[in-house]
Structure formats: structure tokens, C-alpha cells
Design an enzyme around this catalytic site. Structure first.
Site, mmCIF file in Angstrom:
data_model
loop_
_atom_site.group_PDB
_atom_site.id
_atom_site.type_symbol
_atom_site.label_atom_id
_atom_site.label_comp_id
_atom_site.label_asym_id
_atom_site.label_seq_id
_atom_site.Cartn_x
_atom_site.Cartn_y
_atom_site.Cartn_z
ATOM 1 C CB SER A 52 -1.092 0.287 1.118
ATOM 2 O OG SER A 52 -1.799 -1.124 1.346
HETATM 3 N N1 SAH Z 1 -0.889 -4.939 4.067
HETATM 4 C C1 SAH Z 1 0.445 -5.264 2.142
HETATM 5 C C2 SAH Z 1 -0.082 -4.284 1.816
HETATM 6 C C3 SAH Z 1 -0.945 -6.006 0.508
HETATM 7 S S1 SAH Z 1 -1.906 -5.776 -0.311
HETATM 8 C C4 SAH Z 1 1.232 -3.696 2.790
HETATM 9 O O1 SAH Z 1 2.199 -3.803 4.137
HETATM 10 O O2 SAH Z 1 1.212 -2.772 1.835
HETATM 11 C C5 SAH Z 1 -3.039 -6.718 0.103
HETATM 12 C C6 SAH Z 1 -2.987 -8.854 0.400
HETATM 13 O O3 SAH Z 1 -4.308 -9.195 0.770
HETATM 14 C C7 SAH Z 1 -1.982 -9.519 -0.775
HETATM 15 O O4 SAH Z 1 -1.170 -9.593 -0.422
HETATM 16 C C8 SAH Z 1 -3.370 -9.984 -0.885
HETATM 17 O O5 SAH Z 1 -2.797 -11.509 -1.304
HETATM 18 C C9 SAH Z 1 -3.396 -11.079 0.347
HETATM 19 N N2 SAH Z 1 -4.656 -10.956 0.917
HETATM 20 C C10 SAH Z 1 -6.396 -10.999 -0.753
HETATM 21 N N3 SAH Z 1 -7.594 -12.249 0.037
HETATM 22 C C11 SAH Z 1 -7.351 -11.887 1.351
HETATM 23 C C12 SAH Z 1 -7.385 -13.220 2.037
HETATM 24 N N4 SAH Z 1 -8.755 -13.065 2.052
HETATM 25 N N5 SAH Z 1 -6.877 -13.970 3.255
HETATM 26 C C13 SAH Z 1 -5.583 -13.403 3.274
HETATM 27 N N6 SAH Z 1 -5.116 -12.667 2.291
HETATM 28 C C14 SAH Z 1 -6.308 -12.173 1.262
#
Ligand code: SAH
Length: 204
Positions: A52
């Protein structure tokens, strides 16, 4: 980053600002993106996912109003950066990641930066939460959901805060849902665009 992207846009919580000064963001992005680690935008981290924008991570962390003693659940570890920030702000963080390769990467990044003491990465579907560790004082979801999953509200402590992007697949509102004395309140500090939440309570 902290000065121009966060403070100037209204992030006020000193603990959030210093956590974001403390955590080396470049250690969490892929090698080829290190030069851009502090840019004012999301960055691809592989598997079609992104880390993000720093402002969004700060805004979500600030919305949780953490004081240091809390147990936090994050849904969507990605590369583990936000989990590391949350680990600075709370007592314990459990972060769920549905893509096995990213769960591994997040675990490795947290270990290498010495952040794995109070941050645990679990490979699994976080759209249904993680009942084993419930209740949580704070829950943050880093992917856009079609609706607020009931399981996440059930796993929230009272008092507790849930931050989650809700709406269409490619554009959402960020909802901050507060539970206090059995009473639920919701506000929308901003519109946002997250990758879709997958899994049982996400997008099919
Ligand atoms: N927290 C991160 C951003 C992650 S982007 C940061 O530090 O910036 C969102 C993430 O959510 C992706 O890696 C995606 O694979 C994950 N994701 C999507 N659906 C999910 C679910 N149902 N359970 C766990 N992770 C999920």
C-alpha cells in the site's frame, strides 16, 4: 516520507509517525523496486499484489488508535510491511496471507528486519478472520471487500476497531467500524483503491 506524505496530510499520532520512521520500508519491497520504496504510491510486490501507499498504511494504523497493549489481526500480509508497523504499535500482531509465496516472503522480511518477535504470519484465508486468536482489539483488512465479513465483527473485542475497504472490486470506501459497549459506529475517512479481497467472504 513522514514529513511530506504523512504529517502534511494530517497524520497526527506520534506513535504512528515514529513507527513509520523506524521500519525500513526498502527491506520489504522487491529488490528492483528499492529505489522507489518511499514514493507516494503503491508498488508491485509480485503475484499481482501491491504494498500500500505509505499514507494509506499510516491512516489505517492511526484509525486503530493503538496504545501498545493490543492484540491485532491483519488480513493481507503482502510483503509484511504494514504488519511490521503494527508490531511497533501493539503487543501482538497476527497477519493472514492467502498467497503462499507472499506469506513466505512476509515471514522472511519480518525475520530479516528483526520484527518477528511479536508478529506472526499465517498462510490462510483471512476473509473469515482467524478464530484461534480471537478476540482482537483491532482488525485491519488490506484488500477491498464486497461487504464487511460477519466473522470479522464477531472476532472483534469490545471495545474494538475494524478498518476495512468496502465497495466495488476496483474502488472502495475505507470504513472505520468502532465497537464500544455493544454499540457499533461507522465512519468513512476516505475513498480508496485496494486489490480485491479473495476467499470465502471475499470476491469469488
Ligand atoms: N499489508 C500489505 C498490503 C497487502 S496487499 C502492505 O504492507 O502494504 C493485500 C494482500 O491481501 C495481498 O497480498 C493479497 O494476496 C492478500 N489477500 C487477498 N485476499 C486475502 C484473504 N482472503 N486472506 C488473506 N490475504 C488476502
Amino acid at each position: 516520507m513522514v514529513d511530506t506524505q504523512l504529517e502534511k496530510r494530517g497524520i497526527r499520532d506520534r506513535r504512528v509517525l515514529s513507527a513509520m520512521l523506524e521500519i525500513p520500508r526498502e527491506e520489504f519491497v522487491p529488490l528492483e523496486s528499492r529505489l522507489f520504496a518511499y514514493q507516494d504510491a503503491p508498488i508491485p510486490i509480485g503475484e499481482g499484489q501491491t504494498i500500500s501507499q505509505p499514507y494509506m498504511t499510516a491512516l489505517m494504523a492511526e484509525s486503530l488508535e493503538l496504545r501498545g497493549s493490543e492484540s491485532v489481526l491483519e488480513v493481507g500480509a503482502g510483503c509484511g510491511y504494514a504488519a511490521a508497523v503494527l508490531g511497533e504499535l501493539a503487543a501482538r500482531v497476527t497477519t493472514l496471507e492467502i498467497v503462499p509465496g507472499l506469506a513466505r516472503q512476509a515471514r522472511e522480511n519480518l525475520r530479516r528486519t528483526g520484527r518477528d518477535r511479536n508478529v506472526q504470519v499465517v498462510h490462510g484465508d483471512g476473509s473469515v478472520g482467524y478464530a484461534q486468536g480471537a478476540p482482537y482489539d483491532a482488525i485491519t483488512v488490506a484488500a477491498g471487500a464486497p461487504d464487511v465479513p460477519a466473522a470479522l465483527v464477531e472476532q472483534l473485542n469490545d471495545p474494538g476497531v475494524l478498518v476495512i475497504p468496502v465497495g466495488a472490486m476496483d474502488d472502495q470506501e475505507l470504513r472505520v467500524i468502532t465497537l464500544r459497549d455493544g454499540h457499533v459506529e461507522s465512519r468513512v475517512p476516505t475513498l480508496c483503491r485496494f486489490v480485491p479481497l479473495r476467499g470465502g467472504e471475499g470476491w469469488k
